[in-house]
Design an enzyme around this catalytic site. Sequence first.
Site, PDB file in Angstrom:
ATOM      1  N   ARG A 118      86.449  15.234   9.910  1.00 52.78           N
ATOM      2  CA  ARG A 118      86.947  16.276   9.007  1.00 52.78           C
ATOM      3  C   ARG A 118      86.016  17.476   8.937  1.00 52.78           C
ATOM      4  O   ARG A 118      86.453  18.621   9.020  1.00 52.78           O
ATOM      5  CB  ARG A 118      87.187  15.691   7.611  1.00 52.78           C
ATOM      6  CG  ARG A 118      87.664  16.679   6.560  1.00 52.78           C
ATOM      7  CD  ARG A 118      88.717  17.659   7.055  1.00 52.78           C
ATOM      8  NE  ARG A 118      89.821  17.027   7.754  1.00 52.78           N
ATOM      9  CZ  ARG A 118      90.605  17.653   8.630  1.00 52.78           C
ATOM     10  NH1 ARG A 118      90.391  18.914   8.941  1.00 52.78           N
ATOM     11  NH2 ARG A 118      91.587  17.026   9.209  1.00 52.78           N
ATOM     12  N   LYS A 145      84.037  40.495   3.067  1.00 51.18           N
ATOM     13  CA  LYS A 145      84.968  39.628   2.331  1.00 51.18           C
ATOM     14  C   LYS A 145      85.101  38.300   3.073  1.00 51.18           C
ATOM     15  O   LYS A 145      86.090  38.011   3.733  1.00 51.18           O
ATOM     16  CB  LYS A 145      86.321  40.324   2.188  1.00 51.18           C
ATOM     17  CG  LYS A 145      86.242  41.611   1.371  1.00 51.18           C
ATOM     18  CD  LYS A 145      87.563  42.353   1.348  1.00 51.18           C
ATOM     19  CE  LYS A 145      87.436  43.657   0.559  1.00 51.18           C
ATOM     20  NZ  LYS A 145      88.687  44.463   0.575  1.00 51.18           N
ATOM     21  N   LYS A 165      78.790  55.048  -1.811  1.00 47.69           N
ATOM     22  CA  LYS A 165      80.146  55.192  -2.331  1.00 47.69           C
ATOM     23  C   LYS A 165      80.123  56.106  -3.554  1.00 47.69           C
ATOM     24  O   LYS A 165      79.123  56.736  -3.859  1.00 47.69           O
ATOM     25  CB  LYS A 165      80.731  53.816  -2.668  1.00 47.69           C
ATOM     26  CG  LYS A 165      80.866  52.898  -1.460  1.00 47.69           C
ATOM     27  CD  LYS A 165      81.630  51.632  -1.820  1.00 47.69           C
ATOM     28  CE  LYS A 165      81.829  50.747  -0.605  1.00 47.69           C
ATOM     29  NZ  LYS A 165      82.675  49.557  -0.908  1.00 47.69           N
ATOM     30  N   GLU A 203      81.030  56.854   2.329  1.00 42.93           N
ATOM     31  CA  GLU A 203      82.464  56.843   2.028  1.00 42.93           C
ATOM     32  C   GLU A 203      82.849  58.176   1.378  1.00 42.93           C
ATOM     33  O   GLU A 203      82.199  58.612   0.431  1.00 42.93           O
ATOM     34  CB  GLU A 203      82.807  55.691   1.098  1.00 42.93           C
ATOM     35  CG  GLU A 203      84.285  55.630   0.723  1.00 42.93           C
ATOM     36  CD  GLU A 203      84.592  54.452  -0.185  1.00 42.93           C
ATOM     37  OE1 GLU A 203      84.363  53.314   0.259  1.00 42.93           O
ATOM     38  OE2 GLU A 203      85.031  54.676  -1.317  1.00 42.93           O
ATOM     39  N   ASP A 247      88.448  56.372   3.199  1.00 43.48           N
ATOM     40  CA  ASP A 247      89.123  55.247   2.546  1.00 43.48           C
ATOM     41  C   ASP A 247      90.392  55.719   1.844  1.00 43.48           C
ATOM     42  O   ASP A 247      90.357  56.633   1.017  1.00 43.48           O
ATOM     43  CB  ASP A 247      88.173  54.594   1.535  1.00 43.48           C
ATOM     44  CG  ASP A 247      88.664  53.240   1.072  1.00 43.48           C
ATOM     45  OD1 ASP A 247      89.578  52.696   1.711  1.00 43.48           O
ATOM     46  OD2 ASP A 247      88.124  52.727   0.089  1.00 43.48           O
TER      47      ASP A 247
END
Length: 289
Positions: A102, A137, A169, A198, A219
């Site tokens: 597993r 992420k 940012k 950004e 963005d």
Amino acid sequence: MTDCLAPPAAEVVAANVAAALAEDLGTGDVTASLLPDSPDIAYLLCKEDAVICGRPWFDACHRALDPEVRIDWRIEEGERVAKGTVIATLAGRSRALVSAERASLNFLQTLSGTATVTAQYVDAVRGTDARILDTRKTIPGLRIAQKYAVRAGGGMNHRIALYDTVMLKENHIRAYGSLTGAVNASRAQHPSLPLIVEVETLEQLREALDAGCTRILIDDFDAETRRQAVRIAKSAPYDGRIPLEVSGGVDMTTLRAIAEDGVDCISIGALTKHVRAIDLSLKLGPPPG
């Protein structure tokens, strides 16, 4: 296998595997103890089309429980395989084969899932100059593994973590009163690190181009503003020296159009965030046929 697919550090794999086996085995595999601990063989079957990734973790799981296990891979790391392909055979102690099953499959299925979806995005922009990048992420504890899987699928890595790249940012720009002020502060404090900025408007884009940085992230620009940004960045006096990255609003329905607008990089959180494990199976006994 992709040219940039460097093997992960052995200590990273070992730490991931130790945590996975401790979580799964605890004080011992009570069901495997019912089996005779005798020599046995097994085969690893891929049950859908996939890009296979995660061999170092799979191998380490099995060798942790049986150092003498023999694993014969029939495919390379990062290779595309068809549904129904036997991708490896194993020979070792029956209890260890079952106990490691597993954890070893969890790594291989998860990382193959990331590699497979990355390859789909890479295929979708083929013929353009756009490169597919990942993001931060990731599944906690598996960032290095998942970013390795992105490379296996033909993608490229964004920054690994918060320590290796400065990324300015809105909040950072606000704190320094201007984008140029934030860029200057970054260069003064971290002169050797890559710098990504950004921007939210074309005015900020021009300011970032004038200030200088490693890459500019546009963005959530709409399509027309994005195309204007590309024209500005690639015309004199900038001449495309600073790459443009797009993030946000990217999926398979929008990807090709974004790439054809002429951006250099497209970062996609879904590569590592929305993971669907590839269907693999480890079965005791000889492979079919």
